[in-house]
Design a protein around this motif. Sequence first.
Motif, PDB file in Angstrom:
ATOM      1  N   LEU A 233       1.642   6.087  -7.378  1.00  0.00           N
ATOM      2  CA  LEU A 233       0.508   6.847  -7.917  1.00  0.00           C
ATOM      3  C   LEU A 233       0.782   8.343  -7.873  1.00  0.00           C
ATOM      4  O   LEU A 233       0.464   9.072  -8.821  1.00  0.00           O
ATOM      5  CB  LEU A 233      -0.766   6.519  -7.126  1.00  0.00           C
ATOM      6  CG  LEU A 233      -1.386   5.150  -7.402  1.00  0.00           C
ATOM      7  CD1 LEU A 233      -2.565   4.901  -6.486  1.00  0.00           C
ATOM      8  CD2 LEU A 233      -1.826   5.045  -8.857  1.00  0.00           C
ATOM      9  N   ASN A 234       1.382   8.799  -6.761  1.00  0.00           N
ATOM     10  CA  ASN A 234       1.687  10.223  -6.649  1.00  0.00           C
ATOM     11  C   ASN A 234       2.769  10.639  -7.643  1.00  0.00           C
ATOM     12  O   ASN A 234       2.705  11.718  -8.232  1.00  0.00           O
ATOM     13  CB  ASN A 234       2.139  10.554  -5.222  1.00  0.00           C
ATOM     14  CG  ASN A 234       0.970  10.735  -4.283  1.00  0.00           C
ATOM     15  OD1 ASN A 234       0.377  11.807  -4.219  1.00  0.00           O
ATOM     16  ND2 ASN A 234       0.616   9.681  -3.561  1.00  0.00           N
TER      17      ASN A 234
ATOM     18  N   THR B 150       1.008   3.921  -3.041  1.00  0.00           N
ATOM     19  CA  THR B 150       0.729   5.346  -2.810  1.00  0.00           C
ATOM     20  C   THR B 150       1.833   6.215  -3.397  1.00  0.00           C
ATOM     21  O   THR B 150       1.572   7.235  -4.035  1.00  0.00           O
ATOM     22  CB  THR B 150       0.612   5.612  -1.292  1.00  0.00           C
ATOM     23  OG1 THR B 150      -0.417   4.791  -0.762  1.00  0.00           O
ATOM     24  CG2 THR B 150       0.294   7.071  -1.025  1.00  0.00           C
TER      25      THR B 150
ATOM     26  N   MET C 172       3.804  11.551   1.131  1.00  0.00           N
ATOM     27  CA  MET C 172       2.655  10.718   1.494  1.00  0.00           C
ATOM     28  C   MET C 172       3.100   9.367   2.050  1.00  0.00           C
ATOM     29  O   MET C 172       2.483   8.826   2.978  1.00  0.00           O
ATOM     30  CB  MET C 172       1.756  10.506   0.273  1.00  0.00           C
ATOM     31  CG  MET C 172       1.089  11.762  -0.248  1.00  0.00           C
ATOM     32  SD  MET C 172       0.020  12.547   0.969  1.00  0.00           S
ATOM     33  CE  MET C 172      -1.273  11.347   1.107  1.00  0.00           C
ATOM     34  N   ALA C 173       4.182   8.796   1.494  1.00  0.00           N
ATOM     35  CA  ALA C 173       4.675   7.499   1.977  1.00  0.00           C
ATOM     36  C   ALA C 173       5.160   7.620   3.427  1.00  0.00           C
ATOM     37  O   ALA C 173       4.854   6.757   4.271  1.00  0.00           O
ATOM     38  CB  ALA C 173       5.808   7.006   1.071  1.00  0.00           C
TER      39      ALA C 173
ATOM     40  N   ILE D 296       0.839  -1.206   0.000  1.00  0.00           N
ATOM     41  CA  ILE D 296       0.000   0.000   0.000  1.00  0.00           C
ATOM     42  C   ILE D 296       0.873   1.255   0.000  1.00  0.00           C
ATOM     43  O   ILE D 296       0.595   2.231  -0.709  1.00  0.00           O
ATOM     44  CB  ILE D 296      -0.932  -0.013   1.234  1.00  0.00           C
ATOM     45  CG1 ILE D 296      -1.875  -1.213   1.144  1.00  0.00           C
ATOM     46  CG2 ILE D 296      -1.729   1.282   1.340  1.00  0.00           C
ATOM     47  CD1 ILE D 296      -2.733  -1.404   2.372  1.00  0.00           C
ATOM     48  N   ILE D 297       1.967   1.212   0.782  1.00  0.00           N
ATOM     49  CA  ILE D 297       2.851   2.379   0.858  1.00  0.00           C
ATOM     50  C   ILE D 297       3.532   2.627  -0.496  1.00  0.00           C
ATOM     51  O   ILE D 297       3.588   3.757  -0.980  1.00  0.00           O
ATOM     52  CB  ILE D 297       3.900   2.163   1.960  1.00  0.00           C
ATOM     53  CG1 ILE D 297       3.211   2.066   3.324  1.00  0.00           C
ATOM     54  CG2 ILE D 297       4.920   3.304   1.981  1.00  0.00           C
ATOM     55  CD1 ILE D 297       4.115   1.636   4.458  1.00  0.00           C
TER      56      ILE D 297
ATOM     57  N   LEU E 173       2.225   7.853   5.798  1.00  0.00           N
ATOM     58  CA  LEU E 173       1.608   6.547   6.085  1.00  0.00           C
ATOM     59  C   LEU E 173       2.437   5.760   7.102  1.00  0.00           C
ATOM     60  O   LEU E 173       1.888   5.129   8.013  1.00  0.00           O
ATOM     61  CB  LEU E 173       1.470   5.739   4.788  1.00  0.00           C
ATOM     62  CG  LEU E 173       0.262   6.054   3.911  1.00  0.00           C
ATOM     63  CD1 LEU E 173       0.320   5.243   2.631  1.00  0.00           C
ATOM     64  CD2 LEU E 173      -1.031   5.748   4.663  1.00  0.00           C
TER      65      LEU E 173
ATOM     66  N   GLY F  19       4.988  12.109  -3.506  1.00  0.00           N
ATOM     67  CA  GLY F  19       4.967  10.671  -3.255  1.00  0.00           C
ATOM     68  C   GLY F  19       5.757  10.312  -2.002  1.00  0.00           C
ATOM     69  O   GLY F  19       5.304   9.503  -1.176  1.00  0.00           O
TER      70      GLY F  19
END
Length: 265
Positions: free
Chosen positions: A82-83, A79, A111-112, A75-76, A115, A108
């Motif tokens: 995608l960014n 994410t 956001m990683a 998931i990380i 998380l 990216g």
Amino acid sequence: MREITIGQYIPGNSIVHRLDPRTKIIITLVYMILLFILNNFEGYLFPIVFILLASVLSGISLRYMVKGLRPLIVIIVLTFILNVFMIKGTVLYQIGPFDVTYEGLYQGSFMAIRLVLLIVGTSLLTLTTSPIALTDGIEKLLSPAKKIGVPAHELAMMMTIALRFIPTLLEETDKIMKAQMARGADFESGNIIRRAKNMVPLLVPLFISAFRRADDLAMAMEARCYRGGENRTRMKELRMSRLDFITYIVFLIIVLGGIASRFIW
């Protein structure tokens, strides 16, 4: 899957273990809000300091908390990817039809890390709080809502049981997967659709096992004369101590530092 730490409890007598569960719940909620307020890398220094401090005071190693990231690494990474590819900006280089931009790499990575801090920080709540203390803490915090008919005790009990059974269900999933793989099942090859189809033989026994465990738990609670929160008394009443107020002050300094970082850097 056994490496997921969310929902697990490690008994202990550290400073963090002795804190009132309401203190830990409130701090965890504010910590989550703080992570979404921060808007630069420098601001992450404050949640990192909070995690390191909590790790030392709780006696739970940082390595153990980070271990809980392994099952969620997909998931990380997703994410981050995608960014990187979805955000437009200054193009650094191209991979086929996709542009890798400076802004995408920055967002990216940001956001990683968010998380990672979110998972590691929130796992401290369940690692240092027993299910009973967690139930009492949530119920106390929801008690004002009882005046408008909210079943605070029942909600707290459901939330605690759900958290408590996460590692149990993951362990059960691991056992079923190994049993199915011993019979020739393949969960690792093929595209996403094929893998999703291969998961069907796993879900059926998992649901049956979950319902069986829920039924056993309900029978055990009834056998102990559990009838909900009405007129229920406790052996230990929750009380805030000096340690809780000191913790609030220290955490408030960390939160104010994080908010100030939005304007300084």
